[in-house]
Design a protein around this motif. Structure first.
Motif, PDB file in Angstrom:
ATOM      1  N   ILE A  66       7.673   2.774   3.650  1.00 37.43           N
ATOM      2  CA  ILE A  66       8.341   2.741   2.336  1.00 37.43           C
ATOM      3  C   ILE A  66       8.240   1.342   1.728  1.00 37.43           C
ATOM      4  O   ILE A  66       7.945   1.172   0.538  1.00 37.43           O
ATOM      5  N   ILE A  67       8.475   0.317   2.578  1.00 39.99           N
ATOM      6  CA  ILE A  67       8.332  -1.053   2.092  1.00 39.99           C
ATOM      7  C   ILE A  67       6.888  -1.326   1.700  1.00 39.99           C
ATOM      8  O   ILE A  67       6.612  -1.990   0.690  1.00 39.99           O
ATOM      9  N   GLY A  68       5.943  -0.803   2.483  1.00 39.89           N
ATOM     10  CA  GLY A  68       4.536  -0.985   2.144  1.00 39.89           C
ATOM     11  C   GLY A  68       4.163  -0.342   0.828  1.00 39.89           C
ATOM     12  O   GLY A  68       3.359  -0.886   0.059  1.00 39.89           O
ATOM     13  N   ALA A  69       4.765   0.826   0.544  1.00 40.29           N
ATOM     14  CA  ALA A  69       4.491   1.488  -0.735  1.00 40.29           C
ATOM     15  C   ALA A  69       5.043   0.677  -1.896  1.00 40.29           C
ATOM     16  O   ALA A  69       4.430   0.598  -2.967  1.00 40.29           O
ATOM     17  N   VAL A  70       6.221   0.057  -1.691  1.00 46.67           N
ATOM     18  CA  VAL A  70       6.802  -0.774  -2.753  1.00 46.67           C
ATOM     19  C   VAL A  70       5.958  -2.013  -3.005  1.00 46.67           C
ATOM     20  O   VAL A  70       5.770  -2.447  -4.150  1.00 46.67           O
ATOM     21  N   GLU A  71       5.422  -2.583  -1.907  1.00 47.94           N
ATOM     22  CA  GLU A  71       4.641  -3.814  -2.022  1.00 47.94           C
ATOM     23  C   GLU A  71       3.158  -3.570  -2.282  1.00 47.94           C
ATOM     24  O   GLU A  71       2.414  -4.517  -2.526  1.00 47.94           O
ATOM     25  N   GLY A  72       2.712  -2.309  -2.207  1.00 47.30           N
ATOM     26  CA  GLY A  72       1.312  -2.008  -2.428  1.00 47.30           C
ATOM     27  C   GLY A  72       0.427  -2.314  -1.240  1.00 47.30           C
ATOM     28  O   GLY A  72      -0.777  -2.592  -1.418  1.00 47.30           O
ATOM     29  N   TRP A  73       0.988  -2.277  -0.036  1.00 52.20           N
ATOM     30  CA  TRP A  73       0.198  -2.523   1.159  1.00 52.20           C
ATOM     31  C   TRP A  73      -0.502  -1.254   1.615  1.00 52.20           C
ATOM     32  O   TRP A  73      -0.107  -0.144   1.259  1.00 52.20           O
ATOM     33  N   THR A  74      -1.506  -1.427   2.457  1.00 53.52           N
ATOM     34  CA  THR A  74      -2.133  -0.278   3.103  1.00 53.52           C
ATOM     35  C   THR A  74      -1.225   0.216   4.235  1.00 53.52           C
ATOM     36  O   THR A  74      -0.374  -0.546   4.731  1.00 53.52           O
ATOM     37  N   PRO A  75      -1.338   1.475   4.652  1.00 55.64           N
ATOM     38  CA  PRO A  75      -0.509   1.962   5.773  1.00 55.64           C
ATOM     39  C   PRO A  75      -0.645   1.117   7.023  1.00 55.64           C
ATOM     40  O   PRO A  75       0.345   0.877   7.734  1.00 55.64           O
ATOM     41  N   PHE A  76      -1.855   0.647   7.319  1.00 55.96           N
ATOM     42  CA  PHE A  76      -2.031  -0.175   8.511  1.00 55.96           C
ATOM     43  C   PHE A  76      -1.297  -1.508   8.379  1.00 55.96           C
ATOM     44  O   PHE A  76      -0.667  -1.985   9.333  1.00 55.96           O
ATOM     45  N   THR A  77      -1.376  -2.130   7.209  1.00 54.37           N
ATOM     46  CA  THR A  77      -0.660  -3.389   6.992  1.00 54.37           C
ATOM     47  C   THR A  77       0.845  -3.190   7.122  1.00 54.37           C
ATOM     48  O   THR A  77       1.553  -4.056   7.651  1.00 54.37           O
ATOM     49  N   ALA A  78       1.350  -2.049   6.662  1.00 55.93           N
ATOM     50  CA  ALA A  78       2.782  -1.763   6.785  1.00 55.93           C
ATOM     51  C   ALA A  78       3.182  -1.608   8.248  1.00 55.93           C
ATOM     52  O   ALA A  78       4.255  -2.068   8.662  1.00 55.93           O
ATOM     53  N   VAL A  79       2.316  -0.964   9.049  1.00 56.27           N
ATOM     54  CA  VAL A  79       2.602  -0.827  10.486  1.00 56.27           C
ATOM     55  C   VAL A  79       2.594  -2.198  11.156  1.00 56.27           C
ATOM     56  O   VAL A  79       3.475  -2.522  11.969  1.00 56.27           O
ATOM     57  N   TYR A  80       1.607  -3.018  10.813  1.00 60.92           N
ATOM     58  CA  TYR A  80       1.525  -4.367  11.372  1.00 60.92           C
ATOM     59  C   TYR A  80       2.757  -5.180  10.995  1.00 60.92           C
ATOM     60  O   TYR A  80       3.344  -5.873  11.836  1.00 60.92           O
ATOM     61  N   PHE A  81       3.187  -5.086   9.755  1.00 61.52           N
ATOM     62  CA  PHE A  81       4.390  -5.790   9.305  1.00 61.52           C
ATOM     63  C   PHE A  81       5.626  -5.283  10.054  1.00 61.52           C
ATOM     64  O   PHE A  81       6.501  -6.067  10.431  1.00 61.52           O
ATOM     65  N   ALA A  93       2.196 -14.055   7.817  1.00 58.42           N
ATOM     66  CA  ALA A  93       0.935 -13.699   7.160  1.00 58.42           C
ATOM     67  C   ALA A  93       1.131 -12.578   6.159  1.00 58.42           C
ATOM     68  O   ALA A  93       0.439 -12.516   5.139  1.00 58.42           O
ATOM     69  N   VAL A  94       2.077 -11.647   6.427  1.00 62.91           N
ATOM     70  CA  VAL A  94       2.381 -10.538   5.528  1.00 62.91           C
ATOM     71  C   VAL A  94       3.860 -10.617   5.200  1.00 62.91           C
ATOM     72  O   VAL A  94       4.714 -10.474   6.085  1.00 62.91           O
ATOM     73  N   THR A  95       4.185 -10.840   3.931  1.00 64.77           N
ATOM     74  CA  THR A  95       5.579 -10.975   3.504  1.00 64.77           C
ATOM     75  C   THR A  95       5.782 -10.227   2.193  1.00 64.77           C
ATOM     76  O   THR A  95       4.821 -10.034   1.420  1.00 64.77           O
ATOM     77  N   PRO A  96       7.009  -9.776   1.898  1.00 66.08           N
ATOM     78  CA  PRO A  96       7.263  -9.092   0.631  1.00 66.08           C
ATOM     79  C   PRO A  96       7.236 -10.076  -0.540  1.00 66.08           C
ATOM     80  O   PRO A  96       7.650 -11.234  -0.409  1.00 66.08           O
ATOM     81  N   ALA A  97       6.751  -9.593  -1.678  1.00 64.14           N
ATOM     82  CA  ALA A  97       6.659 -10.431  -2.875  1.00 64.14           C
ATOM     83  C   ALA A  97       7.603  -9.973  -3.970  1.00 64.14           C
ATOM     84  O   ALA A  97       8.026 -10.775  -4.804  1.00 64.14           O
ATOM     85  N   LYS A 102      12.049  -7.369  -1.003  1.00 65.25           N
ATOM     86  CA  LYS A 102      12.841  -8.330  -0.234  1.00 65.25           C
ATOM     87  C   LYS A 102      14.201  -7.750   0.158  1.00 65.25           C
ATOM     88  O   LYS A 102      14.692  -7.994   1.272  1.00 65.25           O
ATOM     89  N   VAL A 103      14.807  -6.995  -0.740  1.00 66.87           N
ATOM     90  CA  VAL A 103      16.096  -6.375  -0.418  1.00 66.87           C
ATOM     91  C   VAL A 103      15.931  -5.354   0.707  1.00 66.87           C
ATOM     92  O   VAL A 103      16.730  -5.302   1.652  1.00 66.87           O
ATOM     93  N   LEU A 104      14.880  -4.550   0.614  1.00 71.17           N
ATOM     94  CA  LEU A 104      14.629  -3.570   1.671  1.00 71.17           C
ATOM     95  C   LEU A 104      14.347  -4.252   3.009  1.00 71.17           C
ATOM     96  O   LEU A 104      14.782  -3.778   4.061  1.00 71.17           O
ATOM     97  N   VAL A 105      13.623  -5.378   2.959  1.00 78.80           N
ATOM     98  CA  VAL A 105      13.273  -6.079   4.195  1.00 78.80           C
ATOM     99  C   VAL A 105      14.519  -6.648   4.879  1.00 78.80           C
ATOM    100  O   VAL A 105      14.598  -6.701   6.112  1.00 78.80           O
ATOM    101  N   THR A 106      15.503  -7.074   4.093  1.00 73.64           N
ATOM    102  CA  THR A 106      16.732  -7.601   4.717  1.00 73.64           C
ATOM    103  C   THR A 106      17.415  -6.538   5.574  1.00 73.64           C
ATOM    104  O   THR A 106      17.845  -6.815   6.702  1.00 73.64           O
ATOM    105  N   PHE A 107      17.512  -5.320   5.047  1.00 75.77           N
ATOM    106  CA  PHE A 107      18.074  -4.228   5.849  1.00 75.77           C
ATOM    107  C   PHE A 107      17.137  -3.873   7.014  1.00 75.77           C
ATOM    108  O   PHE A 107      17.596  -3.528   8.108  1.00 75.77           O
ATOM    109  N   TYR A 108      15.867  -3.960   6.746  1.00 71.62           N
ATOM    110  CA  TYR A 108      14.859  -3.645   7.765  1.00 71.62           C
ATOM    111  C   TYR A 108      14.961  -4.606   8.948  1.00 71.62           C
ATOM    112  O   TYR A 108      14.841  -4.208  10.106  1.00 71.62           O
ATOM    113  N   ILE A 109      15.207  -5.891   8.665  1.00 74.37           N
ATOM    114  CA  ILE A 109      15.313  -6.894   9.720  1.00 74.37           C
ATOM    115  C   ILE A 109      16.579  -6.683  10.541  1.00 74.37           C
ATOM    116  O   ILE A 109      16.542  -6.680  11.775  1.00 74.37           O
TER     117      ILE A 109
END
Length: 345
Positions: A66-81, A93-97, A102-109
């Motif tokens: 879901i975060i990858g879709a918001v950031e426009g990442w590929t599925p593999f990049t989202a898995v790596y993140f 190397a891969v961070t939200p922009a 960023k809000v989703l990543v805070t809950f994700y962390i």
């Protein structure tokens, strides 16, 4: 008037070695019966915990999509993140922009940190149980191979041996990382060693990163396995310290002479003398191996099973113990017998 017959002191002395050997043979032969499941409840709980850990980790990585879709990442990049975040390495190397990302990543962390601790606990507990089972099987085979009259093999291991083995596995993981990074990523030996240590300890400075697609695939598996090995090594180190302290306390307690107060405390039946069972129970309670509440519960269960108040449990009384309801049709006949055959004979 109370017509209940008087209670006889409970004989808690272990059975002779010959009987214990016979019980081992009974359990060994019973395990060969087709369709019979002789697995302890702890093993079943640990397996469910392991499966639940993998399911929750998969859901965590799915949420990363879901975060990858918001950031426009590929599925593999989202898995790596997701893996880098879950293992708390955080290369950078891969961070939200975006702000929403960023809000989703805070809950994700926050969710991932607690998830990692819980999942690693389940996985390490299961692996530790499997290792202990294999060790017990090996020790049992060694005992069966001992010739009559010869000394049995020493089964007591030094408390630091498990820590050394765990550190050797961590060292092997470091060598695997160095080998791949030098051969596939073209790093120098120093950079590969530095990157492997920074990765396995979840420090993740971010000054050296892997940017190739194959390298990130390697890191997805390397991070999970490496963090598990490091966590296991830390746990083994803590356990070795606690075990060494426990053994020192046991030696101190065994060397202590009984005082008059100790005699009065250990005399459960108030007979004025200590039986072997009372002495053993008093010592193991002092060592912290069992608490008084547990002893009271065990004694109450014994008296509940001992219907005729004879101070001994017969086969008929043991078979009359109600067993828990089976959880599956394949264990309908196995569980009642399994609940009566305990390990550790």
């Amino acid at each position: 008037p109370d017509l209940t017959p008087p209670r006889v002191p409970l004989p808690l002395v272990p059975p002779p070695p010959s009987n214990r050997t016979g019980l081992r043979k009974i359990v060994t032969k019973t395990q060969r019966i087709p369709g019979l499941v002789l697995v302890s409840e702890d093993s079943r709980v640990n397996r469910k915990s392991l499966l639940t850990s993998f399911v929750v980790i998969a859901l965590h990585l799915l949420f990363g999509q879901i975060i990858g879709a918001v950031e426009g990442w590929t599925p593999f990049t989202a898995v790596y993140f997701g893996v880098v975040t879950l293992t708390t390495v955080g290369y950078g190397a891969v961070t939200p922009a975006t702000d929403s990302g960023k809000v989703l990543v805070t809950f994700y962390i926050l969710y991932g940190v607690f998830l990692l601790a819980w999942a690693l606990a389940g996985v390490t507990e299961y692996l530790a149980e499997r290792i202990d089972q294999l060790k017990q099987q090996q020790e049992q085979q060694q005992q069966e191979q001992v010739q009559p009259g010869s000394a049995p093999p020493d089964a007591s291991a030094h408390p630091h041996h498990r820590t050394v083995r765990a550190l050797l596995w961590v060292l092997a993981a470091v060598l695997v990382g160095m080998l791949y990074l030098t051969q596939a990523e073209g790093m120098s030996a120093i950079d590969a060693y530095y990157f492997s240590i920074v990765t396995l300890t979840t420090v993740g400075y971010g000054d050296i990163t892997v940017k190739s697609h194959s390298g990130r695939i390697f890191l997805i598996f390397y991070l999970f396995l490496g963090c598990l090995l490091v966590a296991r090594a830390i746990s083994a180190a803590i356990d070795s310290v606690v075990e060494a302290r426990r053994k020192r306390m046991e030696n101190v307690i065994l060397r202590q002479r009984l005082s008059e107060r100790d005699l009065f405390t250990a005399d459960a039946d108030l007979s004025g003398t200590l039986t072997e069972a009372e002495f053993i129970l008093f010592k193991i309670q002092r060592m912290g191996l069992v608490n008084r509440e547990s002893l009271i519960r065990v004694r109450a269960q014994f008296r509940e099973i001992d219907k005729d108040c004879s101070g001994a449990i017969t086969v008929e009384e043991a078979l009359a113990i109600p067993s828990p309801a089976p959880s599956g049709p394949s264990e309908m006949k196995a569980k009642p017998l399994k609940s009566r055959l305990t390990t550790g004979f």
